[in-house]
Design an enzyme around this catalytic site. Sequence first.
Site, PDB file in Angstrom:
ATOM      1  N   HIS A   1       0.838  -1.207   0.000  1.00 13.35           N
ATOM      2  CA  HIS A   1       0.000   0.000   0.000  1.00 13.35           C
ATOM      3  C   HIS A   1       0.876   1.262   0.000  1.00 13.35           C
ATOM      4  O   HIS A   1       1.996   1.244  -0.467  1.00 13.35           O
ATOM      5  CB  HIS A   1      -0.981  -0.050   1.166  1.00 13.35           C
ATOM      6  CG  HIS A   1      -1.787  -1.319   1.198  1.00 13.35           C
ATOM      7  ND1 HIS A   1      -2.819  -1.588   0.338  1.00 13.35           N
ATOM      8  CD2 HIS A   1      -1.662  -2.438   1.983  1.00 13.35           C
ATOM      9  CE1 HIS A   1      -3.315  -2.788   0.579  1.00 13.35           C
ATOM     10  NE2 HIS A   1      -2.637  -3.331   1.575  1.00 13.35           N
TER      11      HIS A   1
ATOM     12  N   GLU B   1      -2.452   0.551   7.919  1.00 10.35           N
ATOM     13  CA  GLU B   1      -1.571  -0.526   7.486  1.00 10.35           C
ATOM     14  C   GLU B   1      -0.355  -0.009   6.731  1.00 10.35           C
ATOM     15  O   GLU B   1       0.763  -0.493   6.927  1.00 10.35           O
ATOM     16  CB  GLU B   1      -2.328  -1.516   6.602  1.00 10.35           C
ATOM     17  CG  GLU B   1      -1.460  -2.694   6.167  1.00 10.35           C
ATOM     18  CD  GLU B   1      -2.104  -3.574   5.114  1.00 10.35           C
ATOM     19  OE1 GLU B   1      -1.443  -4.525   4.662  1.00 10.35           O
ATOM     20  OE2 GLU B   1      -3.269  -3.301   4.746  1.00 10.35           O
TER      21      GLU B   1
ATOM     22  N   HIS C   1       2.865  -6.856   4.851  1.00 13.30           N
ATOM     23  CA  HIS C   1       1.490  -6.403   5.040  1.00 13.30           C
ATOM     24  C   HIS C   1       1.027  -6.640   6.479  1.00 13.30           C
ATOM     25  O   HIS C   1       1.673  -7.356   7.255  1.00 13.30           O
ATOM     26  CB  HIS C   1       0.542  -7.159   4.098  1.00 13.30           C
ATOM     27  CG  HIS C   1       0.660  -6.752   2.672  1.00 13.30           C
ATOM     28  ND1 HIS C   1      -0.229  -5.905   2.054  1.00 13.30           N
ATOM     29  CD2 HIS C   1       1.582  -7.077   1.722  1.00 13.30           C
ATOM     30  CE1 HIS C   1       0.128  -5.722   0.796  1.00 13.30           C
ATOM     31  NE2 HIS C   1       1.222  -6.427   0.575  1.00 13.30           N
TER      32      HIS C   1
ATOM     33  N   GLU D   1       1.630 -11.445   6.275  1.00 14.67           N
ATOM     34  CA  GLU D   1       0.572 -10.685   6.940  1.00 14.67           C
ATOM     35  C   GLU D   1       0.858 -10.700   8.446  1.00 14.67           C
ATOM     36  O   GLU D   1       0.667 -11.697   9.131  1.00 14.67           O
ATOM     37  CB  GLU D   1      -0.800 -11.302   6.665  1.00 14.67           C
ATOM     38  CG  GLU D   1      -1.229 -11.242   5.207  1.00 14.67           C
ATOM     39  CD  GLU D   1      -1.839  -9.901   4.820  1.00 14.67           C
ATOM     40  OE1 GLU D   1      -1.798  -8.968   5.649  1.00 14.67           O
ATOM     41  OE2 GLU D   1      -2.366  -9.792   3.699  1.00 14.67           O
TER      42      GLU D   1
END
Length: 445
Positions: A9, A23, A78, A144
């Site tokens: 992102h 995030e 992430h 993650e």
Amino acid sequence: MKLYLDPGHGGSDPGASGNGLLEKDINLDIALRIRSNLLDGYENVEVLMSRTEDSTKSLTERTDEANVWGADYYLSIHCNAFNGTAQGYEDFIHDRLSDSSITAQYQDIIHPEVMKVNELVDRGQKKANFHVLRESNMPALLTENGFIDNAEDAALIKQAAWREKVAQGHVNGLAKAFNLQKKTDNTVTIYKVIAGSFRSRKSAEKRVAYLDSEGIEAFVSPIILSGKQWYRVQTGAFSLLENAEARLEEVKRAGIEDAYITTEQVKIEQTGYPILGKTQLSPELMNQFVKNINPDAIELGMYYLIYGQYYGIRGDIAFAQSMHETDYLRFTGVVQPEQNNFCGLGATGPDNPGASFESPEEGVLAHIQHLYAYASSEPLPSEYPLVDPRFNLVERGSATTWEALNGKWAVPGDNYGQSILQIYEQMLETSILELESTLQELKAN
């Protein structure tokens, strides 16, 4: 090992959110820590990041950049989210890959290393059809790191110490997977900023010309990687990672997105290199060396030769020390050019930038006198006045080698002396190259 490190992102795409966290911010923080720990701790590592700030970059741009660069591994960082109830860590490889693939083998190594330190529920090793896993030509992993919208996970994610541990877990896994070699105590690291790598020298020279037009010094550095000839565009070599990172940001502001930091290690003999001795390099070579990096640098070489010879100090290595302290006379730290303080005398931070001297010559004299205080227990020769304000604060003769300045001149100063000697070795290499060039010209005539 060439790692393409992708903080997920960024910019207009914040990713998941929850518990006061975005995030994109967490991903970037962990990734920057991974880069620092890899470059600081291991030999022969190159890291190109998809972003080093809060910027927008498409998935296609990321994978294209990694593919063109020829990365050995793609690591995407992430955090997760799912209505606040889910918890834990999981990682993904592409779903078309078999469990015996090299990508799966890397996942088998990295997953448990991250789990050892992250204090999260283990959600397992998984597969998915994510773009960065599908479109990258090299083995790729997406991790993650907890659920940002879960209160328990978020309480950990908010802690800088936790993010550091998670970063180190990734580093431990990479080191194990790629058999990375740890740096030894007598190894000095030089951080080089590479503004692009090209298979064509002409393309590299074009990049150099562009950087020159932007006021950024650069040159072409040929190198063979994996049996193939590449032409790197190098724009700076630094003994401090933070200085390299500052140059990297400068290059990226000039529009060069494929810039990255690589490291080079030089081993220094444990016996130590004496501070006392005869100056070997000429003032002209010292001045030219710094001007190759900073064309606006003032000329100090003659002062280091004269005062170095008088006090019996290696003036050329003292000159290298001044390059280390002043970032090649660019003064990017707390000491300012008008202070004529080339060795950071008395500088302890923004509130105390240290001593000031009336002229560059006096500043060099103070530097040499301070080195004499450390290297010799003999009385100070009397031809020149004592201008070093900290001479009498030194335990006389307490550091007779450059390596012995570690923890004395700079605190904590690990590898401080070795960093100075690395710059001096670069000066020697420049001297040898210039001599070889001169001999070739003589032969041609």
